[in-house]
Design a protein around this motif. Structure first.
Motif, PDB file in Angstrom:
ATOM      1  N   LEU A 128     -49.456  14.086  11.457  1.00  0.00           N
ATOM      2  CA  LEU A 128     -49.575  15.121  12.475  1.00  0.00           C
ATOM      3  C   LEU A 128     -50.864  15.906  12.250  1.00  0.00           C
ATOM      4  O   LEU A 128     -51.211  16.247  11.122  1.00  0.00           O
ATOM      5  N   THR A 129     -51.553  16.177  13.331  1.00  0.00           N
ATOM      6  CA  THR A 129     -52.849  16.836  13.208  1.00  0.00           C
ATOM      7  C   THR A 129     -52.677  18.315  12.923  1.00  0.00           C
ATOM      8  O   THR A 129     -51.617  18.897  13.146  1.00  0.00           O
TER       9      THR A 129
ATOM     10  N   ASN B  27     -52.043  14.487  19.148  1.00  0.00           N
ATOM     11  CA  ASN B  27     -51.435  15.241  18.049  1.00  0.00           C
ATOM     12  C   ASN B  27     -51.442  14.494  16.725  1.00  0.00           C
ATOM     13  O   ASN B  27     -50.632  14.766  15.842  1.00  0.00           O
ATOM     14  N   LYS B  28     -52.352  13.546  16.551  1.00  0.00           N
ATOM     15  CA  LYS B  28     -52.356  12.745  15.335  1.00  0.00           C
ATOM     16  C   LYS B  28     -53.736  12.741  14.679  1.00  0.00           C
ATOM     17  O   LYS B  28     -54.773  12.827  15.334  1.00  0.00           O
ATOM     18  N   SER B  29     -53.710  12.616  13.338  1.00  0.00           N
ATOM     19  CA  SER B  29     -54.912  12.353  12.553  1.00  0.00           C
ATOM     20  C   SER B  29     -54.652  11.109  11.718  1.00  0.00           C
ATOM     21  O   SER B  29     -53.574  10.953  11.142  1.00  0.00           O
ATOM     22  N   MET B  30     -55.656  10.229  11.654  1.00  0.00           N
ATOM     23  CA  MET B  30     -55.452   8.934  11.044  1.00  0.00           C
ATOM     24  C   MET B  30     -56.214   8.786   9.745  1.00  0.00           C
ATOM     25  O   MET B  30     -57.346   9.251   9.617  1.00  0.00           O
ATOM     26  N   CYS B  31     -55.573   8.143   8.796  1.00  0.00           N
ATOM     27  CA  CYS B  31     -56.253   7.732   7.580  1.00  0.00           C
ATOM     28  C   CYS B  31     -55.923   6.259   7.359  1.00  0.00           C
ATOM     29  O   CYS B  31     -54.754   5.859   7.467  1.00  0.00           O
ATOM     30  N   ALA B  32     -56.933   5.465   7.068  1.00  0.00           N
ATOM     31  CA  ALA B  32     -56.723   4.022   6.926  1.00  0.00           C
ATOM     32  C   ALA B  32     -56.979   3.577   5.489  1.00  0.00           C
ATOM     33  O   ALA B  32     -57.827   4.130   4.797  1.00  0.00           O
TER      34      ALA B  32
END
Lengths: 123, 150
Positions: B79-80, B131-136
């Motif tokens: 969640l951002t 509403n999202k933040s991504m980490c890969a």
């Protein structure tokens, strides 16, 4: 020639080959990042259709520089380059794609091996 | 060596991680999925050939060893505007589950290996919209198989 002369000549030859290999490898990597490569699996930089303003801006921005004799840097100054590379928004591209830097870096050892073999003229 | 088996072996190891979202919040390929707006979810990209096309690494060609490589990119969407800790904890658990040179058994009795020269590492946390933040986490792997010329 003495043994030490032979060693010196060999050292100079290796130094020249290293410098040549450095440029060859970095050229291959730049090409992979920008244009894609079947060797690395990189898709290359995405491009918008030609009629879109700034089409090709990211693709054309990649540069190879030489900060010193033993270093080559491949970089871009485009601020959305990381967004394209990691593609957090899941964009779909018709030309090129994401992860080209990661794919190219992942094949670094293979690129070095192939270019070193070519340099030596070994089949 | 069957690529699908490699994919499923990697996914099985991922799914064994306690910290990842529950099954309903896992977006696997070719499966209908609507990203939730109010909670994290996870997806993965299986990319055969990434990091190096398959190649023969030993001679003779008949029954020589073929090295096949690829990348398995695990994308965690937290969640951002909630800070970094929750996202970092999950991706750390993913990295820990795929250590360098980890062997993962395949159905045919051979193993796939997590590459030791470029170990998994988390990406930057990037805004992903909705509403999202991504980490890969990019997991590079290889498989050795025998070359059949028949």
């Amino acid at each position: 020639m003495s043994f030490s002369d032979d060693i010196l000549a060999l050292a100079i030859e290796i130094e020249h080959e290293n410098a040549s290999l450095l440029d060859r490898v970095s050229d291959v990597m730049l090409d992979s990042i920008v244009n894609g490569s079947t060797l690395t699996g990189a898709a290359g930089q995405p491009m918008a259709p030609d009629n879109v303003p700034n089409a090709g801006k990211l693709r054309d921005s990649w540069r190879k520089t030489a900060p010193d004799d033993n270093t080559r840097e491949i970089s871009t100054s485009v601020d959305y380059a990381l967004e394209i590379e990691d593609n957090p928004r899941g964009l779909h591209f018709t030309r090129g794609g994401s992860h080209s830097v990661a794919d190219t870096a992942g094949a670094f050892d293979v690129i070095c091996e192939i270019e070193a073999t070519k340099l030596r003229g070994v089949a | 060596m069957i690529w699908h088996d490699v994919h499923m072996a990697l996914r099985a190891r991922l799914e064994a991680i306690a910290e990842i979202p529950p099954e309903a919040d896992r977006a696997w390929s070719n499966v209908d999925f609507t990203p939730p707006l109010d909670r994290p979810y996870i997806e993965s990209l299986f990319r055969p050939g990434a990091g190096g096309a398959p190649r023969l690494i030993s001679n003779p060609a008949a029954n020589g060893v073929v090295e096949s490589r690829g990348s398995y990119i695990v994308r965690y969407f937290g969640l951002t505007h909630r800070g970094e800790q929750e996202i970092s904890d999950v991706v750390q658990a993913i990295c820990d589950a795929f250590p360098p040179m980890k062997q993962i058994l395949l159905p045919d009795g051979t193993h796939l290996y997590i590459r030791g020269d470029q170990a998994p590492v988390p990406s930057e946390i990037l805004p992903a919209g909705r509403n999202k933040s991504m980490c890969a986490v990019t997991i590079l792997f290889f498989v050795h198989s025998f070359n059949s010329l028949s």
